[in-house]
Design an enzyme around this catalytic site. Structure first.
Site, PDB file in Angstrom:
ATOM      1  CG  ASN A   8      -0.696  -0.328   2.456  1.00 47.74           C
ATOM      2  OD1 ASN A   8      -0.084  -1.345   2.735  1.00 47.74           O
ATOM      3  ND2 ASN A   8      -1.022   0.550   3.377  1.00 47.74           N
ATOM      4  CG  ASP A   9      -0.031   4.058   2.930  1.00 47.51           C
ATOM      5  OD1 ASP A   9      -0.992   3.561   2.327  1.00 47.51           O
ATOM      6  OD2 ASP A   9      -0.086   4.457   4.102  1.00 47.51           O
TER       7      ASP A   9
END
Ligand code: FRU
Length: 486
Positions: A40-41
């Protein structure tokens, strides 16, 4: 606590799953993705010893949001990435339930990572620690005990995602946080020595100053300045990902959003004095938790997660991987407006070129491709028109200008992606429409009229869905250049 198995489990999982992941035709060509499992991020986006560094949230064990590590890749051109060994693993008491998001700063010949250690106690309650790790070679990180152990008074344990910068010899960080009455906020900390941090105050938030109800948590805040290319004025921006906004027409249609505010950071008060509305930075289906950095060419470059929490029912899960990051983009302010532009380096991967130049009424096939850049210029606008990409038996991605509504529409109804609703943005009366589109094996990123608006969406067409066509209701003038990616 016994952490001896953490690295071992990672290596075992990679060995077991790598082969099935690599066979997937939805694997991306020029986007950062996990070798297996979920990412993710983007984290710790920085430059150190002549290379770009990108770290990112990575669960090596599966395609759910557990076991978060910091995966690590380096690049000379922001497009070809070499994966280095995992930088941070959940193998300390203060990060045992995940090495959560954060940022990096190169200072005094060292690279510092400032991140959140996530801990669940025996009763499942959350603890959050803001921690540093330091490296001299950009590859091996020495971890320090937590720098910020408790949240400030009046806030919950939801405090995370520090974004660090340095100004006049002092370090600052903006951190996402939740107040005790469950509102999303951003707080400012400062440090003289990068190790010991002082709470300065809340600089923005839901029901803070001009902003009314605005979500129960603000994740991944980012703060930076840009010089207006026309007026020379310095603009401050606060970018963040609020959770809990309700859809309003074409706005806020993803589960969670990301956007920005213009304003001015007053370090003394401290307060981010807001001078604009909140604007969604990306209009597509899949964009969240971006992070920016200024490179040695003076460019402010931003990369997002091409995904959104809790909207992740993608078909790659059956092939043991999930998500990727967006292509890097350059941010500019021109006459008070934020523009996002493809980075210049994109031109270096242009291969074989085709061109098309016609007045179109009806639908015309332009070419084929699954990984490419396409520039289209539409003039003599008098009716609905647009492009169809990745067309095949059961798939197509439609980029369309709706002439009556004066809106640009991204339609990914056909294909294996779960959310089939349209995404739209109002463009108003336009005399021309210029699109720069990047198509990878399972994504599309669309830059409209010089980066005035951007759409990022994942798409999951069948393998041989490679058609490209252009359509218009009446005679619309179309000029297209398309480069297959090298
Ligand atoms: C945003 C986020 C961050 C957190 C990280 C955990 O997507 O929830 O707030 O640090 O992901 O992976």
């Amino acid at each position: 606590m016994d952490f001896t198995k953490v690295k071992e489990n990672e290596e075992k999982s990679v060995l077991e799953k790598k082969e099935i992941v690599e066979k997937d035709f939805w694997r991306q060509k020029y986007h950062i993705q996990g070798i297996v499992g979920l990412i993710n991020d983007p984290n710790g986006f920085s430059q150190f010893k002549g290379k770009y560094h990108m770290f990112y949230q990575w669960n090596p064990l599966g395609t759910n949001h557990k076991n978060k590590t910091w995966a690590h890749s380096v690049s000379d051109d922001l497009l070809h990435w070499e994966r280095l060994k995992t930088a941070l693993r959940p193998d300390t008491w203060y990060s045992k339930d995940g090495v959560y998001s954060g940022s990096a700063i190169a200072d005094d010949k060292k690279l510092y990572l400032f991140y959140t250690g996530n801990v669940k106690d025996a009763d499942g309650n959350r603890e959050s620690y803001q921690c540093l790790a330091v490296s001299s070679d950009g590859e091996n990180f020495e971890r320090w005990e937590p720098s910020i152990v408790n949240q400030p008074d009046g806030y919950t344990r939801h405090i995370r995602d520090p974004k660090i910068w340095k100004k006049d010899g002092k370090f600052y960080a903006v951190i996402g946080i939740q107040s005790e009455n469950l509102e999303g906020k951003a707080v400012l900390y400062s440090s003289e020595n990068i190790k010991d941090w002082k709470f300065e105050g809340e600089i923005a938030g839901a029901n803070h100053g001009k902003i009314k109800d605005f979500g129960f948590m603000w994740e991944c805040p980012d703060y930076f300045q840009l010089k207006d290319e026309k007026t020379g004025e310095i603009k401050d921006l606060l970018v963040f990902s609020p959770q809990g906004l309700e859809p309003e027409g074409d706005l806020y249609n993803n589960k969670y959003q990301t956007g920005y505010l213009f304003g001015k950071l007053d370090y003394e008060k401290p307060e981010f004095e807001i001078s604009s509305n909140f604007v969604e930075i990306d209009r597509g289906h899949d964009f969240y938790a971006p992070q920016s950095m200024e490179d040695d060419k003076g460019r402010r470059i931003i990369v997002g997660w091409m995904g959104v929490p809790e909207e992740e029912d993608f078909p790659t899960v059956k092939n043991e991987w999930l998500h990727c990051l967006t292509l890097p983009r350059e941010l500019k302010v021109i006459n008070g407006k934020l523009y996002q532009l493809p980075i210049k380096e994109m031109e270096s991967i242009r291969g074989e070129k085709i061109e098309f130049n016609e007045k179109v009424a009806g639908e015309v096939k332009v070419g084929t491709g699954t990984t490419y850049e396409l520039k289209a210029r539409f003039t003599d606008i008098n009716s609905d028109f647009g492009l169809k990409l990745r067309t095949g038996k059961n798939s197509e991605t439609v980029l369309k200008f709706d002439y009556n509504d004066k809106k640009f529409v991204l339609d990914r109804t056909k294909g294996e992606q779960p959310d089939k609703r349209l995404r739209k943005v109002y463009l108003g009366d336009i005399s021309k429409l210029e699109l720069t589109v990047f198509v990878d094996n399972s994504s599309v990123e669309v830059f409209i009229n010089g980066g005035q608006e951007v759409f990022s969406s994942r798409i999951f067409p069948e393998k041989d869905a490679d058609g490209i066509s252009v359509f218009a209701d009446k005679n619309v003038n179309v000029e297209i250049e398309k480069w297959e990616w090298k």
